[in-house]
Design a protein around this motif. Sequence first.
Motif, PDB file in Angstrom:
ATOM      1  N   VAL A 180      64.758  83.260  52.088  1.00  0.00           N
ATOM      2  CA  VAL A 180      65.572  84.430  51.734  1.00  0.00           C
ATOM      3  C   VAL A 180      66.645  84.640  52.802  1.00  0.00           C
TER       4      VAL A 180
ATOM      5  N   SER B 299      75.064  90.754  39.995  1.00  0.00           N
ATOM      6  CA  SER B 299      74.201  89.696  40.542  1.00  0.00           C
ATOM      7  C   SER B 299      74.402  88.395  39.759  1.00  0.00           C
TER       8      SER B 299
ATOM      9  N   SER C 286      70.068  84.679  38.622  1.00  0.00           N
ATOM     10  CA  SER C 286      70.465  86.045  39.007  1.00  0.00           C
ATOM     11  C   SER C 286      69.233  86.881  39.364  1.00  0.00           C
ATOM     12  N   SER C 287      68.084  86.548  38.767  1.00  0.00           N
ATOM     13  CA  SER C 287      66.859  87.293  39.121  1.00  0.00           C
ATOM     14  C   SER C 287      66.518  87.049  40.601  1.00  0.00           C
ATOM     15  N   GLN C 288      66.837  85.827  41.074  1.00  0.00           N
ATOM     16  CA  GLN C 288      66.600  85.483  42.480  1.00  0.00           C
ATOM     17  C   GLN C 288      67.495  86.330  43.388  1.00  0.00           C
TER      18      GLN C 288
ATOM     19  N   ARG D  16      68.823  89.244  42.740  1.00  0.00           N
ATOM     20  CA  ARG D  16      68.369  90.646  42.735  1.00  0.00           C
ATOM     21  C   ARG D  16      67.128  90.816  43.600  1.00  0.00           C
ATOM     22  N   LYS D  17      66.217  89.840  43.476  1.00  0.00           N
ATOM     23  CA  LYS D  17      64.965  89.933  44.236  1.00  0.00           C
ATOM     24  C   LYS D  17      65.255  89.845  45.753  1.00  0.00           C
ATOM     25  N   ASP D  18      66.094  88.883  46.123  1.00  0.00           N
ATOM     26  CA  ASP D  18      66.419  88.708  47.554  1.00  0.00           C
ATOM     27  C   ASP D  18      67.033  89.979  48.129  1.00  0.00           C
TER      28      ASP D  18
ATOM     29  N   SER E 254      66.823  92.961  47.053  1.00  0.00           N
ATOM     30  CA  SER E 254      65.980  94.159  46.972  1.00  0.00           C
ATOM     31  C   SER E 254      65.071  94.309  48.206  1.00  0.00           C
ATOM     32  N   TYR E 255      64.929  93.217  48.986  1.00  0.00           N
ATOM     33  CA  TYR E 255      64.167  93.314  50.233  1.00  0.00           C
ATOM     34  C   TYR E 255      64.769  94.352  51.184  1.00  0.00           C
TER      35      TYR E 255
ATOM     36  N   GLU F 216      67.943  99.346  47.812  1.00  0.00           N
ATOM     37  CA  GLU F 216      68.684  99.278  46.548  1.00  0.00           C
ATOM     38  C   GLU F 216      70.176  99.318  46.821  1.00  0.00           C
TER      39      GLU F 216
END
Length: 205
Positions: free
Chosen positions: A8, A32, A43-45, A47-49, A51-52, A55
Amino acid sequence: MDKIPRPVIRRLGLYYRCLSKLYEEGVDYVASRDIAERLGIKSSQVRKDLSYFGEFGKRGVGYNVAMLMEKLESIIGVDKYWNVIVIGAGNIGSALVNYEGLKKEKFNIIGIFDADRAKVGRKIGNLIVRHISELKEFVKKNIVEIAVIAVPETAAQYVVEQLEQLGIKGVVNFAPIKLRTHLLVEEVDITLTFKSLVFQVERKI
Ligand SMILES: NC(=O)c1ccc[n+]([C@@H]2O[C@H](COP(=O)([O-])OP(=O)(O)OC[C@H]3O[C@@H](n4cnc5c(N)ncnc54)[C@H](O)[C@@H]3O)[C@@H](O)[C@H]2O)c1
């Protein structure tokens, strides 16, 4: 912050570069999906990265480019110049010193060292190769946290031990050897990259 996985952290650098380009292009908000498309990841990756770190994004609007850049700068330290030293003035060491891209990303190579007296005194880019025996004095006089190991495999362990004693914090290691050290190490293993590629090529076939 300790628990953020290394992949990440690596991707944050990519996001930062991508955002800098968007910023230069005058883009204010980015989804994203667009970041993902530019970088060739899901794009889910993305957003996930992101979100660490809280927001950042707003549904339907996306991320504010300038704000996200600022946030990433504070996380990955890109707002800071890093002084770097290179151990080994051979092929790799010389190539790095001559590589303008590092300076652009604020990695400033301020010294290059070698054990071979025949190489000492030679000019590489704007630097003069110093003898490895000058390393201790140099690190005392300059703020250096990062070193590159570009020596043969047989010398790398010895070199990392010296760096550890001098208080260097992290190392980029080009030698194809697993170093025994408490320092943070990033390996640049070109063979592994090729192996990983052929593995994927074979699977596609
Ligand atoms: N050249 C490549 O394409 C390539 C690719 C991937 C990995 N590597 C690895 O990167 C490392 C560097 O490769 P290279 O091609 O630049 O090698 P090189 O032989 O051109 O340079 C290595 C340099 O390290 C110096 N050196 C040896 N012992 C030292 C010590 N104790 N302290 C300081 N300097 C010392 C040597 O005098 C030499 O100048 C090697 O471990 C190599 O396996 C090289």
